[in-house]
Every structure is written in C-alpha cells, then in structure tokens.
Motif scaffolding. Structure first.
Motif, PDB file in Angstrom:
ATOM      1  N   GLN A   1      10.781 -49.068 108.032  1.00 21.74           N
ATOM      2  CA  GLN A   1      10.316 -49.195 109.413  1.00 21.74           C
ATOM      3  C   GLN A   1       8.811 -49.012 109.497  1.00 21.74           C
ATOM      4  OE1 GLN A   1      12.581 -46.318 111.607  1.00 21.74           O
ATOM      5  NE2 GLN A   1      14.486 -47.486 111.497  1.00 21.74           N
ATOM      6  N   ARG A   2       8.294 -48.022 108.746  1.00 20.43           N
ATOM      7  CA  ARG A   2       6.854 -47.801 108.767  1.00 20.43           C
ATOM      8  C   ARG A   2       6.103 -48.996 108.186  1.00 20.43           C
ATOM      9  NH1 ARG A   2       8.369 -42.384 107.401  1.00 20.43           N
ATOM     10  NH2 ARG A   2       8.094 -42.811 105.182  1.00 20.43           N
ATOM     11  N   VAL A   3       6.676 -49.563 107.120  1.00 20.31           N
ATOM     12  CA  VAL A   3       6.037 -50.708 106.488  1.00 20.31           C
ATOM     13  C   VAL A   3       5.924 -51.869 107.469  1.00 20.31           C
ATOM     14  CG1 VAL A   3       6.350 -52.509 104.752  1.00 20.31           C
ATOM     15  CG2 VAL A   3       6.702 -50.107 104.156  1.00 20.31           C
ATOM     16  N   LEU A   4       7.022 -52.186 108.107  1.00 21.36           N
ATOM     17  CA  LEU A   4       7.039 -53.346 109.003  1.00 21.36           C
ATOM     18  C   LEU A   4       6.212 -53.089 110.252  1.00 21.36           C
ATOM     19  CD1 LEU A   4      10.763 -54.441 108.590  1.00 21.36           C
ATOM     20  CD2 LEU A   4       8.731 -55.335 107.453  1.00 21.36           C
ATOM     21  N   GLU A   5       6.180 -51.830 110.698  1.00 24.82           N
ATOM     22  CA  GLU A   5       5.346 -51.503 111.864  1.00 24.82           C
ATOM     23  C   GLU A   5       3.862 -51.636 111.544  1.00 24.82           C
ATOM     24  OE1 GLU A   5       6.555 -47.603 112.898  1.00 24.82           O
ATOM     25  OE2 GLU A   5       8.446 -48.232 113.862  1.00 24.82           O
ATOM     26  N   GLU A   6       3.514 -51.371 110.283  1.00 24.14           N
ATOM     27  CA  GLU A   6       2.109 -51.422 109.892  1.00 24.14           C
ATOM     28  C   GLU A   6       1.656 -52.809 109.473  1.00 24.14           C
ATOM     29  OE1 GLU A   6       1.915 -48.491 106.850  1.00 24.14           O
ATOM     30  OE2 GLU A   6       2.225 -46.794 108.240  1.00 24.14           O
ATOM     31  N   GLN A   7       2.594 -53.766 109.413  1.00 25.45           N
ATOM     32  CA  GLN A   7       2.222 -55.137 109.076  1.00 25.45           C
ATOM     33  C   GLN A   7       1.278 -55.701 110.137  1.00 25.45           C
ATOM     34  OE1 GLN A   7       3.024 -55.725 105.790  1.00 25.45           O
ATOM     35  NE2 GLN A   7       3.879 -57.708 106.370  1.00 25.45           N
ATOM     36  N   GLN A   8       0.286 -56.398 109.712  1.00 27.93           N
ATOM     37  CA  GLN A   8      -0.615 -57.025 110.659  1.00 27.93           C
ATOM     38  C   GLN A   8       0.098 -58.131 111.417  1.00 27.93           C
ATOM     39  OE1 GLN A   8      -4.311 -58.233 108.938  1.00 27.93           O
ATOM     40  NE2 GLN A   8      -4.626 -56.283 107.859  1.00 27.93           N
ATOM     41  N   ARG A   9      -0.381 -58.404 112.626  1.00 27.71           N
ATOM     42  CA  ARG A   9       0.313 -59.348 113.500  1.00 27.71           C
ATOM     43  C   ARG A   9       0.437 -60.740 112.895  1.00 27.71           C
ATOM     44  NH1 ARG A   9      -2.119 -57.875 119.537  1.00 27.71           N
ATOM     45  NH2 ARG A   9      -1.320 -55.715 119.609  1.00 27.71           N
ATOM     46  N   ASP A  10      -0.579 -61.141 112.115  1.00 28.75           N
ATOM     47  CA  ASP A  10      -0.542 -62.484 111.545  1.00 28.75           C
ATOM     48  C   ASP A  10       0.178 -62.536 110.203  1.00 28.75           C
ATOM     49  OD1 ASP A  10      -2.384 -61.022 110.203  1.00 28.75           O
ATOM     50  OD2 ASP A  10      -3.950 -62.558 110.168  1.00 28.75           O
ATOM     51  N   ALA A  11       0.735 -61.387 109.771  1.00 28.36           N
ATOM     52  CA  ALA A  11       1.465 -61.351 108.508  1.00 28.36           C
ATOM     53  C   ALA A  11       2.829 -62.014 108.674  1.00 28.36           C
ATOM     54  CB  ALA A  11       1.642 -59.904 108.050  1.00 28.36           C
ATOM     55  N   PRO A  12       3.404 -62.524 107.588  1.00 23.86           N
ATOM     56  CA  PRO A  12       4.722 -63.157 107.677  1.00 23.86           C
ATOM     57  C   PRO A  12       5.774 -62.166 108.178  1.00 23.86           C
ATOM     58  CG  PRO A  12       3.678 -63.624 105.563  1.00 23.86           C
ATOM     59  CD  PRO A  12       2.853 -62.571 106.222  1.00 23.86           C
ATOM     60  N   SER A  13       6.753 -62.666 108.922  1.00 24.72           N
ATOM     61  CA  SER A  13       7.864 -61.822 109.363  1.00 24.72           C
ATOM     62  C   SER A  13       8.718 -61.451 108.157  1.00 24.72           C
ATOM     63  CB  SER A  13       8.715 -62.569 110.389  1.00 24.72           C
ATOM     64  OG  SER A  13       9.374 -63.657 109.768  1.00 24.72           O
ATOM     65  N   PHE A  14       9.657 -60.529 108.371  1.00 23.71           N
ATOM     66  CA  PHE A  14      10.513 -60.128 107.260  1.00 23.71           C
ATOM     67  C   PHE A  14      11.310 -61.316 106.742  1.00 23.71           C
ATOM     68  CE2 PHE A  14      14.647 -58.669 105.687  1.00 23.71           C
ATOM     69  CZ  PHE A  14      14.227 -57.906 104.607  1.00 23.71           C
ATOM     70  N   ASP A  15      11.844 -62.127 107.645  1.00 20.09           N
ATOM     71  CA  ASP A  15      12.618 -63.304 107.211  1.00 20.09           C
ATOM     72  C   ASP A  15      11.751 -64.256 106.388  1.00 20.09           C
ATOM     73  OD1 ASP A  15      15.375 -63.123 108.376  1.00 20.09           O
ATOM     74  OD2 ASP A  15      14.229 -62.825 110.202  1.00 20.09           O
ATOM     75  N   GLU A  16      10.518 -64.430 106.834  1.00 19.49           N
ATOM     76  CA  GLU A  16       9.608 -65.291 106.081  1.00 19.49           C
ATOM     77  C   GLU A  16       9.301 -64.695 104.719  1.00 19.49           C
ATOM     78  OE1 GLU A  16       7.109 -67.369 109.728  1.00 19.49           O
ATOM     79  OE2 GLU A  16       6.571 -65.351 109.049  1.00 19.49           O
ATOM     80  N   ALA A  17       9.202 -63.352 104.672  1.00 20.08           N
ATOM     81  CA  ALA A  17       8.938 -62.678 103.395  1.00 20.08           C
ATOM     82  C   ALA A  17      10.102 -62.860 102.431  1.00 20.08           C
ATOM     83  CB  ALA A  17       8.673 -61.196 103.634  1.00 20.08           C
ATOM     84  N   VAL A  18      11.336 -62.840 102.960  1.00 18.41           N
ATOM     85  CA  VAL A  18      12.510 -63.064 102.108  1.00 18.41           C
ATOM     86  C   VAL A  18      12.481 -64.480 101.539  1.00 18.41           C
ATOM     87  CG1 VAL A  18      15.022 -63.268 102.105  1.00 18.41           C
ATOM     88  CG2 VAL A  18      13.942 -61.330 103.257  1.00 18.41           C
ATOM     89  N   ILE A  19      12.191 -65.456 102.393  1.00 11.80           N
ATOM     90  CA  ILE A  19      12.110 -66.845 101.936  1.00 11.80           C
ATOM     91  C   ILE A  19      10.994 -66.991 100.908  1.00 11.80           C
ATOM     92  CG2 ILE A  19      11.598 -69.205 102.652  1.00 11.80           C
ATOM     93  CD1 ILE A  19      12.914 -68.524 105.340  1.00 11.80           C
ATOM     94  N   GLU A  20       9.882 -66.326 101.157  1.00  7.07           N
ATOM     95  CA  GLU A  20       8.750 -66.372 100.226  1.00  7.07           C
ATOM     96  C   GLU A  20       9.159 -65.809  98.869  1.00  7.07           C
ATOM     97  OE1 GLU A  20       4.337 -64.345  99.705  1.00  7.07           O
ATOM     98  OE2 GLU A  20       5.337 -64.316 101.660  1.00  7.07           O
ATOM     99  N   PHE A  21       9.923 -64.700  98.902  1.00  4.84           N
ATOM    100  CA  PHE A  21      10.386 -64.114  97.642  1.00  4.84           C
ATOM    101  C   PHE A  21      11.286 -65.090  96.901  1.00  4.84           C
ATOM    102  CE2 PHE A  21      13.648 -61.970  95.184  1.00  4.84           C
ATOM    103  CZ  PHE A  21      12.897 -61.143  94.367  1.00  4.84           C
ATOM    104  N   GLN A  22      12.196 -65.732  97.622  1.00  4.26           N
ATOM    105  CA  GLN A  22      13.106 -66.685  96.989  1.00  4.26           C
ATOM    106  C   GLN A  22      12.340 -67.859  96.394  1.00  4.26           C
ATOM    107  OE1 GLN A  22      15.586 -67.260 100.408  1.00  4.26           O
ATOM    108  NE2 GLN A  22      17.057 -65.685  99.788  1.00  4.26           N
ATOM    109  N   ASN A  23      11.281 -68.307  97.079  1.00  6.57           N
ATOM    110  CA  ASN A  23      10.438 -69.365  96.532  1.00  6.57           C
ATOM    111  C   ASN A  23       9.670 -68.863  95.313  1.00  6.57           C
ATOM    112  OD1 ASN A  23      11.201 -71.230  98.479  1.00  6.57           O
ATOM    113  ND2 ASN A  23       9.529 -70.677  99.867  1.00  6.57           N
TER     114      ASN A  23
END
Length: 335
Positions: free
Chosen positions: A208-230
């Motif tokens: 929760q802390r990690v995602l709260e500290e993500q910058q606004r223009d950073a990829p969403s968690f779902d996008e991060a999962v897709i990025e990992f799969q790629n």
C-alpha cells in the motif's frame, strides 16, 4: 398439519440465517412460539469438557429466577443432570410425578417462583460433547408437553447442534484469517495478491505504501503487471515496479512482489513494532556502519545511553552480533 410443517420450516430457515451464536440464541427466542404453544425457553452454554456453565439466558422468566436457579437449584436439578450425562432429552414428568417434582428442593427453591411444573431439557451435542442445553418449561395449569412437542424439541436441538458447529468453524476460520492477515501485514516485502475469479485484490501495508508513493504519471499496477509479463519476453527493460509474479496453485490468481525501492525502507514491520522509536533510530544508524560515538553525536546522546539502547535492541531482536543486527535492519533490501 400443513400449517405446522410450514411454521417449522420457516423457523428452521430463520435459525439457519444466524451469523453468530448470540444471534442464533436471539432467533431461537423470537421464533420458538412458531413451533410451540407459549413456553418459557432458556439456553445454557456449557464447557464441553467440564459441563461448567459459561452463560445462561431465558425468555419468559425473571432475572431473579435465573440468579436463584443458578445459585441454589442448578447443581441439584436431576432433570438437567440426566440430560447432560445421558446426552438425550429429559422431561421431568417422564421421570417422576408432578407431586414428586414439587417436593424436590430445586422446585421449592427456584421453579416454584414461576410455578413451573413441566420442564424439558434437550442437550445440544457438537462433536460428541454437550455444548449447550435447550430448556423448555410450562407453568401449572398448562397442558403437559406432548410426544410431538418432545420430538420437535429434539429436532430443534439437532438443528442447533449443526448450526453451532458451523458457526464455531466459521469463527475459527475468521480467527485464523485474522492472524494470517496480521502476519501478511507485518511482512516487509511489498506483496499484492490478485483474485482473478472474484476480481479483488489484497495487499499488505508495504505494498500500500509503495503504490501510494507512486508518482501520478507512473504506470498503474495493472500496467506494471503487463509490463512484467512483456519483460519476461524481453520486450522491455528489467526495471519495472513488479519484480516477480507467482501464480496461485488454484489457478485463480497471482501473487506479485514489488521491486526493491518499492518495499518499505528500514527494518521489517515486526521489528519496528517491537522497538521503540529511539531504538529504531539507533539500529538504523548502526546498520550504516556508524560507531557508538558517532551515533551518540548524531542523536546528541551519551555513548553510555547508546550502548544501553544497543543492549535492548540485541535482547529484543535476538541478534548475536552487530553483523546479524545489520542484516535484520536491512532485510527490506534483500530479495
């Protein structure tokens, strides 16, 4: 007859919707008249091993009667003792005449307060042990319990047994889930569990802390999962938010571990909760290689005080050396 069967079914459905044992008891009291003509009804929770009374309640009698019965009548009540020891229904007028019942101390000292001459105890048995008793009573002048009513009482007690066993399992499961959630939150690695079947997510505090500290223009968690799969297919660089994904054995979800820098900095949560804020400061400075005198100067404390803090830290953490202490403090950075 049809109306009676319908009433019994409706009462059973009402009981089955209970969400706790307390709720079950209240539903019992509010619906018992749907099955029986007006009766006094009580419910006693017992220790399954010693039969010691844990709690008692009743509908249709005074609080004074309950206190009186518990203090001078319960131990000498032969009908109650028979129900508990035999594990079967006990009806006072099946065991003795009404005149004999009136002569017993339990009647004179307690039941005479409500002139209760008809009394039925039905044990509620769970896993072979008497966990409670369902108590039914009628005052003098009212008709005795019929065989049909006695059978109904046994069926209700049987239903209560099944429902209480189910509620106990549910309570145990909720307790275990609560412990696991607490342990999950204490973990220092940031973890996100995705339940694909129910479209829900669970994450610990570190995540929760990690995602709260993500910058606004950073990829969403779902996008991060897709990025990992790629990334697994060498389509992007190896520096995304997600460092590892493990599929659940059920095939209904995934567990995502967030990358270093995505996890809480400092000692693990369990360690922070066991140390005072000052001890945490001392531990983190020591983990950076500072000597006792340097830590003392940094915190504006005496070297003697710093040594005292370190002794407490070693005692609480169980670390046997300064190197081991450093490893604990920097556990968040270990993959």
């Amino acid at each position: 007859m049809q109306h009676r069967r319908t009433s019994k079914l409706q009462f059973a459905v009402k009981l089955s919707r209970a969400r706790s044992i307390e709720d079950l008891i209240q539903r019992l009291y509010s619906g018992i008249d749907e099955t029986f003509d007006p009766v006094v009804v009580g419910f006693d929770l017992l220790d399954p091993d010693t039969h010691r009374l844990l709690s008692t309640s009743a509908h249709g009698v005074s609080e004074f009667f309950l206190a009186r019965y518990d203090s001078v009548g319960r131990a000498s009540d032969p009908v109650l003792n028979h129900a508990i020891l035999s594990g079967d229904i006990a009806y006072n007028l099946a065991m003795m005449s009404e005149e004999e019942w009136r002569e017993l101390p339990v009647y004179r000292e307690a039941f005479s307060l409500h002139r209760m001459t008809n009394l039925v105890y039905v044990p509620v048995v769970v896993a072979g042990k008497v966990l409670a008793t369902l108590n039914l009573g009628r005052a003098e002048g009212r008709r005795p319990f019929s065989q049909t009513e006695l059978q109904d009482a046994k069926e209700i007690a049987g239903l209560l047994s099944s429902l209480m066993e189910s509620l106990q399992r549910q309570e145990l499961l909720e307790h275990e889930i609560g412990i696991l959630r607490d342990a999950f939150d204490l973990g220092n690695e940031a973890v996100v569990i995705s339940d694909v079947k129910r479209a829900t997510r669970y994450m610990n505090r570190a995540a929760q802390r990690v995602l709260e500290e993500q910058q606004r223009d950073a990829p969403s968690f779902d996008e991060a999962v897709i990025e990992f799969q790629n990334r697994e297919h060498r389509q992007v660089s190896d520096d995304g938010l997600v460092s590892r994904i493990v599929p659940l054995r059920s095939g209904e979800g995934i567990v995502a571990f967030l990358r270093t820098g995505s996890r809480a900095e400092g000692p693990p949560e369990w360690l922070r909760q066991s140390l005072t804020s000052r001890e945490t400061e001392v531990m983190m400075l020591a983990s950076k290689g500072l000597r006792d005198s340097e830590i003392a100067q940094h915190l504006n404390l005496s070297v003697h005080t710093i040594k005292g803090h370190l002794r407490e830290i070693f005692k609480k953490t169980g670390a046997r050396s300064r190197v081991e202490l450093v490893r604990m403090a920097m556990a968040a950075d270990v993959e």
